[in-house]
Design a protein around this motif. Structure first.
Motif, PDB file in Angstrom:
ATOM      1  N   LYS A 121      28.720   3.194 -21.225  1.00  8.62           N
ATOM      2  CA  LYS A 121      27.588   3.671 -22.036  1.00  8.62           C
ATOM      3  C   LYS A 121      27.308   2.713 -23.192  1.00  8.62           C
ATOM      4  O   LYS A 121      26.146   2.434 -23.514  1.00  8.62           O
ATOM      5  N   LYS A 151      23.819   0.359 -23.465  1.00  9.13           N
ATOM      6  CA  LYS A 151      22.985   0.353 -24.668  1.00  9.13           C
ATOM      7  C   LYS A 151      22.725  -1.080 -25.124  1.00  9.13           C
ATOM      8  O   LYS A 151      21.586  -1.445 -25.458  1.00  9.13           O
ATOM      9  N   LYS A 152      23.761  -1.904 -25.125  1.00  7.23           N
ATOM     10  CA  LYS A 152      23.618  -3.305 -25.518  1.00  7.23           C
ATOM     11  C   LYS A 152      22.710  -4.059 -24.534  1.00  7.23           C
ATOM     12  O   LYS A 152      21.955  -4.946 -24.934  1.00  7.23           O
ATOM     13  N   GLU A 201      20.152  -3.130 -22.918  1.00  6.88           N
ATOM     14  CA  GLU A 201      18.731  -2.800 -22.920  1.00  6.88           C
ATOM     15  C   GLU A 201      17.878  -4.008 -23.304  1.00  6.88           C
ATOM     16  O   GLU A 201      16.689  -4.086 -22.965  1.00  6.88           O
TER      17      GLU A 201
END
Length: 316
Positions: free
Chosen positions: A35, A39-40, A42
């Motif tokens: 997760k 997020k990184k 993206e």
């Protein structure tokens, strides 16, 4: 004797519980780590290598480089995670002589995963619209691999003025229709579990090696795509409509545009070869080239294919 057996069972039970606990902890750590990484990652969808164009309210990734009198459009095989990554070496080699495009249809690469059935007619119309919105005008030299072959054939049948030639790289052919009809695909449950838990991050290189991709060639972006939606509903639906597309192809005359048809002899049989020969025979200037390698011919025979495409462009 019974006491000894009970002792053995107790030891085995403890070992099992220790292993199970370790597996649960490892999975939890992997999920959390995944997760955080997702997020990184993206940023890959924000700062893309190519253009993101809107088609039917969704984002399609189209990369291009180079310029020249001809425009080559690479179209990927079924299930490919990152067509951009796969075709970039070919693109770099050819862009000095032509405009080279890598089109990632919906469900592939950095393009969106979309709702609805993935018929080949729909895919074709989306891809045509995407190219227009990216400012890439035809006619095109289509360079499909595997399942993208039927889309290219339909393209040449329905819009012959848009197709200057076809370079088929071990493509799916109508002659193989009955074999495809017996093959059923479904979402790979194990791969889906690995994707959802993030364990895929630790085994992706081994998975790609199984399909013949040279070790070390999957970069961070490809890994990010695999972990986000490498295994998705669009790819399953696309395969389910393959036979339908092949039936549509045989209902019309085969294209007469110039063509090179490569076949991978390590995965070939007489039906596969004759199906490609049919396309060559229908062409006004066709050539069948047999390569002693596996299905991903452009991984194994890049130099040969680059040289042939350059000669093919000169002949158009």
């Amino acid at each position: 004797m019974k006491k000894g057996i009970k002792t053995v069972f107790k030891v085995i039970s403890k070992i099992f519980l220790i292993v199970l606990s370790f597996a649960i902890v490892l999975t939890c750590v992997s999920i959390i780590y995944n997760k955080i990484q997702c997020k990184k990652e993206e940023s890959f969808w924000i700062d893309t290598p190519g253009q993101m164009v809107e088609v039917d309210g969704h984002r399609m990734h189209i990369y291009s480089e180079g310029e020249g009198d001809h425009t080559i459009v690479f179209l990927s095989a079924w299930g490919d995670v990152s067509p951009y990554n796969n075709f970039l070496p070919l693109c770099r080699e050819l862009s000095a002589d032509a405009r080279v495009v890598i089109l990632e249809r919906f469900g592939y690469g950095l393009s969106d995963v979309v709702d609805g059935e993935r018929t080949f007619d729909k895919i074709l119309e989306e891809d045509r619209e995407g190219l227009v919105k990216a400012g890439i005008e035809g006619p095109y030299v289509l360079a499909p691999h595997s399942i993208a072959g039927p889309e290219s054939i339909l393209w040449a049948q329905k819009y012959p003025s848009e197709v200057e030639g076809i370079v088929g790289m071990d493509i799916s052919v109508p002659a193989y229709r009955d074999e495809y009809a017996t093959q059923k695909v479904s979402e790979d449950f194990l791969e889906k579990i690995f994707q959802e838990t993030g364990l895929l991050r630790f085994v992706y290189g081994n998975i790609m090696a199984k399909y013949g991709k040279p070790a070390g060639e999957a970069d961070k972006m490809e890994l990010a795509i695999a972990c986000r939606h490498g295994n998705n509903k669009n790819k399953i639906s696309e395969y389910e409509h393959l036979v339908e597309a092949l039936d549509e192809i045989v209902s019309m005359p085969l294209p007469t545009v110039p063509t090179i048809q490569y076949i991978a002899m390590q995965d070939s049989d007489p039906i596969w070869e004759s199906g490609h020969q049919d396309l060559v025979d229908a062409s006004e200037n066709g050539k069948l080239i047999k390569l002693d390698c596996g299905h991903y011919v452009y991984w194994y025979e890049q130099d040969r294919i680059v040289r042939d495409i350059k000669e093919f462009l000169d002949s158009l």
